[in-house]
Design a protein around this motif. Structure first.
Motif, mmCIF file in Angstrom:
data_model
loop_
_atom_site.group_PDB
_atom_site.id
_atom_site.type_symbol
_atom_site.label_atom_id
_atom_site.label_comp_id
_atom_site.label_asym_id
_atom_site.label_seq_id
_atom_site.Cartn_x
_atom_site.Cartn_y
_atom_site.Cartn_z
ATOM 1 N N GLY A 86 8.683 -6.213 14.516
ATOM 2 C CA GLY A 86 8.210 -5.258 13.510
ATOM 3 C C GLY A 86 7.507 -5.941 12.353
ATOM 4 N N GLY A 87 8.050 -7.047 11.886
ATOM 5 C CA GLY A 87 7.425 -7.787 10.792
ATOM 6 C C GLY A 87 6.071 -8.353 11.181
ATOM 7 N N ALA A 88 5.958 -8.830 12.418
ATOM 8 C CA ALA A 88 4.675 -9.368 12.886
ATOM 9 C C ALA A 88 3.619 -8.271 12.953
ATOM 10 C CB ALA A 88 4.845 -10.026 14.252
ATOM 11 N N ILE A 89 3.998 -7.099 13.437
ATOM 12 C CA ILE A 89 3.054 -5.978 13.510
ATOM 13 C C ILE A 89 2.640 -5.550 12.101
ATOM 14 C CG2 ILE A 89 2.818 -3.547 14.153
ATOM 15 C CD1 ILE A 89 4.582 -4.219 16.620
ATOM 16 N N ALA A 90 3.612 -5.412 11.214
ATOM 17 C CA ALA A 90 3.306 -5.001 9.838
ATOM 18 C C ALA A 90 2.443 -6.046 9.134
ATOM 19 C CB ALA A 90 4.599 -4.772 9.062
ATOM 20 N N GLY A 91 2.761 -7.324 9.296
ATOM 21 C CA GLY A 91 1.985 -8.391 8.673
ATOM 22 C C GLY A 91 0.556 -8.433 9.179
ATOM 23 N N ASN A 92 0.369 -8.179 10.458
ATOM 24 C CA ASN A 92 -0.974 -8.149 11.039
ATOM 25 C C ASN A 92 -1.788 -6.992 10.461
ATOM 26 O OD1 ASN A 92 -2.975 -9.110 12.850
ATOM 27 N ND2 ASN A 92 -2.510 -7.405 14.212
ATOM 28 N N GLU A 93 -1.172 -5.833 10.298
ATOM 29 C CA GLU A 93 -1.860 -4.668 9.723
ATOM 30 C C GLU A 93 -2.256 -4.930 8.268
ATOM 31 O OE1 GLU A 93 -3.000 -1.906 11.299
ATOM 32 O OE2 GLU A 93 -2.345 -3.003 13.078
ATOM 33 N N VAL A 94 -1.368 -5.552 7.514
ATOM 34 C CA VAL A 94 -1.685 -5.863 6.112
ATOM 35 C C VAL A 94 -2.857 -6.837 6.051
ATOM 36 C CG1 VAL A 94 -0.836 -7.013 4.035
ATOM 37 C CG2 VAL A 94 0.613 -5.365 5.237
ATOM 38 N N GLN A 95 -2.869 -7.834 6.918
ATOM 39 C CA GLN A 95 -3.939 -8.826 6.891
ATOM 40 C C GLN A 95 -5.281 -8.210 7.250
ATOM 41 O OE1 GLN A 95 -3.401 -12.335 9.264
ATOM 42 N NE2 GLN A 95 -5.349 -13.186 8.630
ATOM 43 N N LYS A 96 -5.319 -7.202 8.112
ATOM 44 C CA LYS A 96 -6.581 -6.567 8.499
ATOM 45 C C LYS A 96 -7.323 -6.022 7.285
ATOM 46 C CE LYS A 96 -5.451 -5.149 13.199
ATOM 47 N NZ LYS A 96 -5.208 -3.994 14.086
ATOM 48 N N LYS A 97 -6.587 -5.605 6.252
ATOM 49 C CA LYS A 97 -7.226 -5.078 5.046
ATOM 50 C C LYS A 97 -8.011 -6.165 4.318
ATOM 51 C CE LYS A 97 -3.707 -1.591 4.321
ATOM 52 N NZ LYS A 97 -2.633 -1.110 3.445
#
Length: 147
Positions: A86-97
């Motif tokens: 879950g943290g990896a998915i959330a971190g990836n989404e934040v980085q896309k911004k």
């Protein structure tokens, strides 16, 4: 014997002479500066300077740490795995911004000796066609600066 020593000394002297005549290039820490006039400026998109995957790694580690605080035994192991994913998915989404392209400009400069130089850099509002400029550095580190 004397002929062999003389031959070695002659070769050494020739090597030293040719080395002394060599023109050294820019030394470490020195900045090459050239001057010229801007011929053309074209707006371009530069890739983001953020490192891909960092958000997922940091998010995964944070999720692992939080998951390790939950429960005990097998439940704790499951919480750690789910927290990591879950943290990896959330971190990836934040980085896309933050991975959006950066506005830049390709600048063609005619140097004082007539050579055309193309430099791509982030947008600098103070540059315009016909302006006299300095080209600081070389290669990927070259930048155009107003004169």
């Amino acid at each position: 014997m004397f002929k062999q020593v003389s031959s070695y000394l002659s070769a050494l002297a020739l090597t030293l002479f040719l080395t002394a005549c060599a023109v050294p290039g820019p030394q470490p820490g020195e900045l090459e500066i050239r001057s010229g006039t801007i011929e053309q400026i074209t707006l371009v998109q530069l890739p983001s300077n953020h490192h891909a995957g960092v958000g997922a790694v940091v998010g995964g580690l944070a999720g692992l740490g939080i998951g390790s605080l939950i429960g005990g035994g097998t439940g704790r192991d499951v919480a750690m795995v789910l927290g990591t994913v879950g943290g990896a998915i959330a971190g990836n989404e934040v980085q896309k911004k933050y991975d959006q392209p950066v506005p830049g400009q390709q600048i063609i400069v005619r140097t004082t000796n007539g050579v055309l130089v193309s430099i791509t850099q982030p947008v600098s509002q103070g540059l315009f066609q016909g302006q006299r400029v300095f080209i600081e550095g070389s290669g990927e580190n070259a930048r155009v600066a107003p004169r």
